[in-house]
Design an enzyme around this catalytic site. Sequence first.
Site, mmCIF file in Angstrom:
data_model
loop_
_atom_site.group_PDB
_atom_site.id
_atom_site.type_symbol
_atom_site.label_atom_id
_atom_site.label_comp_id
_atom_site.label_asym_id
_atom_site.label_seq_id
_atom_site.Cartn_x
_atom_site.Cartn_y
_atom_site.Cartn_z
ATOM 1 N N THR A 118 0.790 -1.292 0.024
ATOM 2 C CA THR A 118 0.089 -0.054 0.083
ATOM 3 C C THR A 118 0.989 1.402 -0.014
ATOM 4 O O THR A 118 1.976 1.266 0.534
ATOM 5 C CB THR A 118 -0.980 0.081 1.124
ATOM 6 O OG1 THR A 118 -1.553 1.421 1.389
ATOM 7 C CG2 THR A 118 -0.126 -0.374 2.339
ATOM 8 N N TYR A 142 -1.085 0.029 10.703
ATOM 9 C CA TYR A 142 -1.549 -0.752 9.281
ATOM 10 C C TYR A 142 -0.457 -0.633 8.431
ATOM 11 O O TYR A 142 -0.041 -1.745 7.716
ATOM 12 C CB TYR A 142 -2.958 -0.075 8.697
ATOM 13 C CG TYR A 142 -3.173 -0.620 7.248
ATOM 14 C CD1 TYR A 142 -3.548 -1.873 7.227
ATOM 15 C CD2 TYR A 142 -3.052 0.258 6.422
ATOM 16 C CE1 TYR A 142 -3.656 -2.347 5.566
ATOM 17 C CE2 TYR A 142 -3.182 -0.158 4.921
ATOM 18 C CZ TYR A 142 -3.669 -1.436 4.528
ATOM 19 O OH TYR A 142 -3.785 -1.823 3.296
HETATM 20 N N1 UFG Z 1 -12.985 10.598 3.068
HETATM 21 C C1 UFG Z 1 -14.240 11.410 3.440
HETATM 22 N N2 UFG Z 1 -15.086 11.060 4.087
HETATM 23 C C2 UFG Z 1 -15.452 9.540 4.143
HETATM 24 C C3 UFG Z 1 -14.612 8.580 3.790
HETATM 25 C C4 UFG Z 1 -13.217 9.306 3.150
HETATM 26 O O1 UFG Z 1 -14.079 12.592 3.633
HETATM 27 O O2 UFG Z 1 -16.437 9.409 4.835
HETATM 28 C C5 UFG Z 1 -11.956 11.147 2.357
HETATM 29 C C6 UFG Z 1 -10.728 10.675 3.419
HETATM 30 O O3 UFG Z 1 -10.357 11.505 4.327
HETATM 31 C C7 UFG Z 1 -9.598 10.681 2.277
HETATM 32 C C8 UFG Z 1 -10.268 10.237 1.058
HETATM 33 O O4 UFG Z 1 -11.720 10.563 1.488
HETATM 34 O O5 UFG Z 1 -9.257 11.806 2.224
HETATM 35 C C9 UFG Z 1 -10.094 8.869 0.875
HETATM 36 O O6 UFG Z 1 -10.449 8.158 1.691
HETATM 37 P P1 UFG Z 1 -10.663 6.611 1.935
HETATM 38 O O7 UFG Z 1 -11.062 5.967 3.099
HETATM 39 O O8 UFG Z 1 -11.709 6.311 0.721
HETATM 40 O O9 UFG Z 1 -9.223 5.970 1.452
HETATM 41 P P2 UFG Z 1 -7.801 6.155 2.325
HETATM 42 O O10 UFG Z 1 -6.982 6.996 1.379
HETATM 43 O O11 UFG Z 1 -8.128 6.429 3.591
HETATM 44 O O12 UFG Z 1 -7.664 4.452 2.098
HETATM 45 C C10 UFG Z 1 -6.880 3.932 1.102
HETATM 46 C C11 UFG Z 1 -6.783 2.645 1.456
HETATM 47 C C12 UFG Z 1 -6.236 2.106 2.795
HETATM 48 C C13 UFG Z 1 -4.995 2.578 2.751
HETATM 49 C C14 UFG Z 1 -4.796 4.022 2.472
HETATM 50 C C15 UFG Z 1 -3.456 4.426 2.121
HETATM 51 O O13 UFG Z 1 -8.342 2.041 1.715
HETATM 52 O O14 UFG Z 1 -6.440 0.628 2.961
HETATM 53 O O15 UFG Z 1 -5.467 4.147 0.881
HETATM 54 O O16 UFG Z 1 -3.347 5.864 2.512
HETATM 55 F F1 UFG Z 1 -4.341 2.263 4.067
#
Ligand code: UFG
Length: 332
Positions: A118, A142
């Site tokens: 990741t 993680y």
């Molecule tokens: N976000 C919101 N509201 C929500 C969900 C997400 O504003 O309800 C924002 C988050 O703050 C982030 C973006 O949308 O800025 C993307 O969030 P996601 O949860 O969709 O994805 P992540 O970037 O947090 O996570 C992904 C993978 C993880 C991994 C991570 C690495 O799903 O497994 O990238 O940074 F760890």
Amino acid sequence: MPAQILLAGGAGYIGSHAALALQAAGYEVLVFDNLSTGHREFLRFGRQVTGDLADRATLAKVFATNNILAVMHFAACAYVGESVTDPAKYYRNNVANTLNLLEAARDHGVRHVIFSSTCATYGLPQHLPLREDHPQNPVNPYGRTKLAVEWMLRDFAGAYAMNFCSLRYFNAAGAAPAGTGIGEWHEPETHLIPLALQASLDPARPLRLFGADYATQDGSCVRDYIHVCDLAEAHILALEWLLAGGKSAAFNLGNGRGYSVREVLACAAKVTGLPPAVEEAPRRPGDPDVLVGDAGRAMAELGWKPVRADLEQIVGSAWEWELSRLPPPRAG
Ligand code: UFG
């Protein structure tokens, strides 16, 4: 017995898409999944064994009774927030259980491993886009468990007759075409695109926008969304690379283009015709402002080319999946 590709965690979101792609490319698929977060409904491709990576006896039997050519390892816990509150669960599932899997592979002469890593292994970006040689300083358990496995693989490849690819995914999104029966399904769902689409369908469940004061063009976080079917194809190319004797390596898998949360929400509104209700909320701990990957190495070495890079196409495929999951309308 024809050689098989063992997919640990093959009933999950990315694993099931890889199973579909492998089967379409003519490979024999063997899914190994404990169905704790994977779905029985996604066991549609190849053969399946329901088992747990903690169970070394079952693992040994699977390797002893099949003709496994390579392992793809998708099985992991992947909630950043939960990894902070319950790191033991993450080290056990993601690290200790991976050791079981790699030892079983080694003991049975399986020489090729493709690992779901990741962009979270990089931590806070020092420069963008992130290349594979960017320092890896993960900021949550993680990411640290995934980095630990990257090191485990390097050490195994150094000592035993094995080669591996660590595939560092950016934000997996989208779904395979309708009719394949697979898509993004997490319980609980925490990811932006499915939650935005669910908010479009149900105004009673507004999307919480985590942080409006980031140092980005519109104040919301920027991420590199990559279609899950493009990710799946990279696994096949990585497999072929390893089978051809390619050297062990890590590869970023992303589109190299970032979209802000607000841009994703605008895209969801365009695709659905139903603008999601949005509530501004505080920042989510551990979210960097911007994560965008340079996948030049995967392109140059593996010959990978994402072909579903357009955000509307990604969100559109996720929307088809969400619609396919709606309960059928009641008669009368
Ligand atoms: N976000 C919101 N509201 C929500 C969900 C997400 O504003 O309800 C924002 C988050 O703050 C982030 C973006 O949308 O800025 C993307 O969030 P996601 O949860 O969709 O994805 P992540 O970037 O947090 O996570 C992904 C993978 C993880 C991994 C991570 C690495 O799903 O497994 O990238 O940074 F760890």
